[in-house]
Design a protein around this motif. Structure first.
Motif, PDB file in Angstrom:
ATOM      1  N   ASP A 160       0.811  -1.218   0.000  1.00  0.00           N
ATOM      2  CA  ASP A 160       0.000   0.000   0.000  1.00  0.00           C
ATOM      3  C   ASP A 160       0.847   1.272   0.000  1.00  0.00           C
ATOM      4  OD1 ASP A 160       0.961   0.120   2.591  1.00  0.00           O
ATOM      5  OD2 ASP A 160      -1.006   0.013   3.553  1.00  0.00           O
TER       6      ASP A 160
ATOM      7  N   SER B  19       2.670   2.455   2.372  1.00  0.00           N
ATOM      8  CA  SER B  19       2.704   3.166   3.649  1.00  0.00           C
ATOM      9  C   SER B  19       4.025   3.016   4.386  1.00  0.00           C
ATOM     10  CB  SER B  19       1.555   2.696   4.546  1.00  0.00           C
ATOM     11  OG  SER B  19       1.716   1.330   4.900  1.00  0.00           O
TER      12      SER B  19
ATOM     13  N   THR C 101       4.058   6.564   6.120  1.00  0.00           N
ATOM     14  CA  THR C 101       3.085   7.580   5.752  1.00  0.00           C
ATOM     15  C   THR C 101       2.139   7.798   6.931  1.00  0.00           C
ATOM     16  OG1 THR C 101       1.486   6.007   4.878  1.00  0.00           O
ATOM     17  CG2 THR C 101       3.156   6.854   3.333  1.00  0.00           C
ATOM     18  N   GLU C 102       1.336   8.819   6.833  1.00  0.00           N
ATOM     19  CA  GLU C 102       0.380   9.119   7.901  1.00  0.00           C
ATOM     20  C   GLU C 102      -0.645   8.006   8.074  1.00  0.00           C
ATOM     21  OE1 GLU C 102      -1.332  13.015   7.659  1.00  0.00           O
ATOM     22  OE2 GLU C 102       0.587  13.895   7.097  1.00  0.00           O
ATOM     23  N   PHE C 103      -0.903   7.237   7.022  1.00  0.00           N
ATOM     24  CA  PHE C 103      -1.925   6.197   7.114  1.00  0.00           C
ATOM     25  C   PHE C 103      -1.336   4.801   7.365  1.00  0.00           C
ATOM     26  CE2 PHE C 103      -0.894   6.631   2.614  1.00  0.00           C
ATOM     27  CZ  PHE C 103      -0.775   5.319   2.176  1.00  0.00           C
TER      28      PHE C 103
ATOM     29  N   MET D  11      -0.753   3.143  10.009  1.00  0.00           N
ATOM     30  CA  MET D  11      -1.395   2.339  11.044  1.00  0.00           C
ATOM     31  C   MET D  11      -2.911   2.317  10.936  1.00  0.00           C
ATOM     32  SD  MET D  11       0.937   2.491  14.461  1.00  0.00           S
ATOM     33  CE  MET D  11      -0.362   1.663  15.322  1.00  0.00           C
ATOM     34  N   GLU D  12      -3.440   2.708   9.802  1.00  0.00           N
ATOM     35  CA  GLU D  12      -4.897   2.751   9.638  1.00  0.00           C
ATOM     36  C   GLU D  12      -5.571   1.419   9.913  1.00  0.00           C
ATOM     37  OE1 GLU D  12      -6.026   4.239   5.817  1.00  0.00           O
ATOM     38  OE2 GLU D  12      -5.986   6.313   6.494  1.00  0.00           O
ATOM     39  N   ARG D  13      -4.914   0.324   9.597  1.00  0.00           N
ATOM     40  CA  ARG D  13      -5.521  -0.998   9.765  1.00  0.00           C
ATOM     41  C   ARG D  13      -5.151  -1.656  11.086  1.00  0.00           C
ATOM     42  NH1 ARG D  13      -4.911  -4.253   4.412  1.00  0.00           N
ATOM     43  NH2 ARG D  13      -6.359  -5.614   5.508  1.00  0.00           N
ATOM     44  N   GLY D  14      -4.570  -0.896  11.990  1.00  0.00           N
ATOM     45  CA  GLY D  14      -4.271  -1.393  13.322  1.00  0.00           C
ATOM     46  C   GLY D  14      -2.820  -1.782  13.520  1.00  0.00           C
TER      47      GLY D  14
ATOM     48  N   HIS E 273      -1.506  -5.296  11.965  1.00  0.00           N
ATOM     49  CA  HIS E 273      -1.281  -5.199  10.523  1.00  0.00           C
ATOM     50  C   HIS E 273      -0.026  -4.381  10.236  1.00  0.00           C
ATOM     51  CE1 HIS E 273      -1.952  -3.732   6.366  1.00  0.00           C
ATOM     52  NE2 HIS E 273      -2.343  -4.976   6.199  1.00  0.00           N
ATOM     53  N   PHE E 274       0.133  -3.285  10.951  1.00  0.00           N
ATOM     54  CA  PHE E 274       1.309  -2.438  10.806  1.00  0.00           C
ATOM     55  C   PHE E 274       2.580  -3.242  11.103  1.00  0.00           C
ATOM     56  CE2 PHE E 274       4.404   0.327  12.999  1.00  0.00           C
ATOM     57  CZ  PHE E 274       4.753   1.142  11.949  1.00  0.00           C
TER      58      PHE E 274
END
Length: 96
Positions: free
Chosen positions: A30, A32, A49-51, A53-56, A59-60
């Motif tokens: 992605d 990120s 990127t800023e996103f 950790m969007e998926r937790g 996942h990160f």
């Protein structure tokens, strides 16, 4: 004989210097996470990127592990190529 030892020492130093500069890099699907490592797997650069950790956090963490593994594999492959190139150069210089 000491000339031979000195030549070997110079060749080893040249090879070590070249391989120490090798880096491998990988990025997450992605985009990120981007990671760069040396041949020992030490992280030399990490960009998020800023996103990222969007998926937790799990996942990160998995993305970081995956990127690290691929970057390290790339660094080792590049080190092997570098070693081969340097040794061929050294052999051609010795053949003169």
């Amino acid at each position: 004989m000491s000339d031979d030892l000195e030549q070997v020492a110079r060749q080893v130093a040249e090879l070590n210097t070249a391989v120490a500069k090798v880096r491998g890099a990988a990025y997450s699907p992605d985009g990120s996470i981007t990671i760069e490592v040396d041949i020992y797997g030490t992280i030399t650069d990490l960009r998020l990127t800023e996103f990222a950790m969007e998926r937790g956090p799990e996942h990160f963490a998995q993305l970081v592990r995956d990127c690290h593994e691929r970057a390290h594999t790339a660094a080792l492959a590049e080190a092997r190529e570098t070693e081969g190139r340097i040794r061929r150069q050294q052999d051609s210089r010795g053949a003169r």
